[in-house]
Design an enzyme around this catalytic site. Structure first.
Site, PDB file in Angstrom:
ATOM      1  N   HIS A 398       0.334  -1.139   0.607  1.00 43.39           N
ATOM      2  CA  HIS A 398       0.131   0.194  -0.098  1.00 43.39           C
ATOM      3  C   HIS A 398       0.762   1.645  -0.071  1.00 43.39           C
ATOM      4  CE1 HIS A 398      -3.242  -2.417   0.608  1.00 43.39           C
ATOM      5  NE2 HIS A 398      -2.495  -2.856   2.177  1.00 43.39           N
ATOM      6  N   CYS A 399       1.992   1.162  -0.431  1.00 44.13           N
ATOM      7  CA  CYS A 399       2.844   2.391  -0.829  1.00 44.13           C
ATOM      8  C   CYS A 399       3.424   2.697   0.768  1.00 44.13           C
ATOM      9  CB  CYS A 399       2.195   3.900  -1.353  1.00 44.13           C
ATOM     10  SG  CYS A 399       1.452   3.796  -3.455  1.00 44.13           S
ATOM     11  N   VAL A 400       3.606   2.087   1.567  1.00 47.04           N
ATOM     12  CA  VAL A 400       4.694   2.474   2.940  1.00 47.04           C
ATOM     13  C   VAL A 400       6.010   1.876   2.168  1.00 47.04           C
ATOM     14  CG1 VAL A 400       4.970   1.594   5.159  1.00 47.04           C
ATOM     15  CG2 VAL A 400       2.177   1.927   4.596  1.00 47.04           C
TER      16      VAL A 400
END
Ligand SMILES: Cc1ncc(COP(=O)(O)O)c(C=O)c1O
Length: 440
Positions: A398-400
């Site tokens: 999730h784009c972390v």
């Protein structure tokens, strides 16, 4: 295992044909009822395939009013704004000004505090480049969460590296999240020091669905420390007032609030205006060239430059109108109820493990974001099976930023909005149950 189609909001009456719905009168009962067939019919893409869209945190579906606004701009009186004096151009300039005023009212700001950007990422980079670059001194510190979306992590690293190349060292100080996925206020308080200049936080976390207002810090910290809120996930999902947040900067992503991609909003509080320098000097940026050199203009044009994303801004105006008609309190209540329904369903599924978030909260909370894993099967594979059955969810990290994402952040994320129905949530839970039973 039941697949996704056909979709009926109430479980009894079929949804009206796409295109047959109009916006109706503002405040009409049909519009005020999240999850209703009438409301769902305002989002034509939903009825195209019968798929169950559970990825609104990535981007929301678009209501007819937004689609029409984009189409209208391209098909009639196409002009540029802020330039020509003929009616097409001056009329458009007034429309863009009106969207700015509507946006300001929507977030609790004044129009000169609202800049149009290319999105939340562009807004956060604008804070780094137009404020950070010129205001941070040797040894100054920025507090941030490495478990936030990359768009609220990388701009600060990029800023630190850019400053370092000019011989100025700033420190990026990471703070922790607690078990609910919220910013750990005690950790932030411990890490605030005499050189802290900025604290940046996700107003609503994009994986954990946890809300952060930093209100516990109010009155306890130097009021000169700038507060920056990433409202990408909260904007359009619950009432957000930047004045109540005491924000100095806040960013919004139009495509996550019914608008079209490539448009966003950067809020800059008036008290920060004297500290800002242009980061996109050029046409339409208010910058002027005099004998003494470049002179910055006034906000909000100071942080804008070039031709705006005009259809995007008009679409944002239509998106805000739609959200106002539904009512932000109703949106919030619906997402909370859907979250509770989903949690109740998934709690009964053997093996499902929840990431930090509302599943661990002591009270019934939720903002329409729930992330979980199913032991014995990767989240990518769960996502693949779900998509085969017509359930569209986000999976992965999730784009972390990769180096900061613990392995368990690799998960299935469900995210809802006003068009999501309880029936969809129940059918989704049923599918996850079958998947979990097959692998455990
Ligand atoms: C929390 C958060 N911040 C920033 C962004 C980036 O937004 P945009 O696509 O408008 O640049 C996203 C998008 O996923 C997000 O979820």
């Amino acid at each position: 295992m039941r697949s996704a189609a056909p979709v009926s909001a109430s479980g009894s009456s079929p949804a009206p044909e796409p295109g047959s719905a109009t916006l109706g009168e503002p405040g009409s009962a049909a519009l005020r009822e999240p999850g209703s067939a009438a409301l769902r019919a305002m989002f034509p893409a939903l009825s195209e395939t019968g798929a169950v869209y559970l990825d609104s945190a990535s981007t929301t579906q678009k209501p007819l009013a937004v689609i029409e606004a984009v189409h209208r701009y391209h098909s009639a009186r196409t002009a540029n704004s802020g330039r020509g004096t003929y009616p097409w151009a001056s009329g458009l300039t007034r429309e863009i000004d009106a969207v700015r005023a509507r946006t300001a009212a929507f977030i609790g700001a004044e129009p000169d505090e609202v800049c149009f950007t290319g999105g939340a990422t562009a807004g956060l980079n604008a804070v780094a480049l137009s404020w950070g670059l010129t205001n941070l001194r040797e040894g100054d510190e920025i507090l941030f969460s490495p478990r936030d979306h990359a768009s609220n992590v990388y701009p600060w690293h990029h800023l630190a590296r850019t400053l370092a190349s000019f011989g100025r060292t700033i420190r990026l100080v990471p703070y922790r999240l607690n078990g609910l996925g919220e910013a750990d206020i005690d950790d932030i308080a411990d890490k605030i020091g005499p050189r802290t200049r900025l604290i940046t936080v996700a107003h609503l976390h994009h994986v954990f669905g946890a809300l952060n207002t930093l209100e516990e810090l109010r009155g306890r910290i130097d009021p000169d420390i700038a507060l920056c809120f990433d409202c990408s996930q909260s904007g359009g999902h619950l009432p957000v007032r930047v004045d109540e947040l005491d924000a100095d900067f806040a960013v919004f992503s139009a495509h996550k609030m019914f608008g079209s991609p490539g448009t966003g909003v950067l809020y800059c509080r008036r008290r920060r205006h004297p500290e800002l320098t242009p980061f996109l000097p050029g046409g339409n940026s208010g910058v002027t060239l005099r004998e003494s050199g470049l002179h910055a203009g006034e906000m909000p044009h100071l942080l804008e430059g070039g031709t705006h994303n005009l259809p995007g801004i008009l679409a944002l105006g239509a998106a805000l109108r739609t959200l106002e008609q539904i009512g932000l309190d109703a949106v919030h209540a619906h997402n909370r109820a859907l979250t509770q329904r989903l949690l109740a369903g998934l709690r009964g599924v053997r093996g499902v493990e929840f990431l930090p978030g509302p599943a661990h909260a002591p009270c019934e909370t939720g903002y329409g974001i729930v992330s979980f894993t199913v032991p014995g099967i990767s989240s990518t594979d769960v996502g693949f099976v779900l998509s085969e059955l017509g359930f569209l969810v986000r999976t992965g990290a999730h784009c972390v930023p990769a180096e900061d994402a613990p392995a368990d952040e690799n998960s299935v994320r469900v995210s809802t909005h006003v068009y999501t129905t309880f029936d969809e949530i129940d059918r989704f839970t049923e599918c996850v149950t079958t998947i979990a039973e097959e692998v455990t």
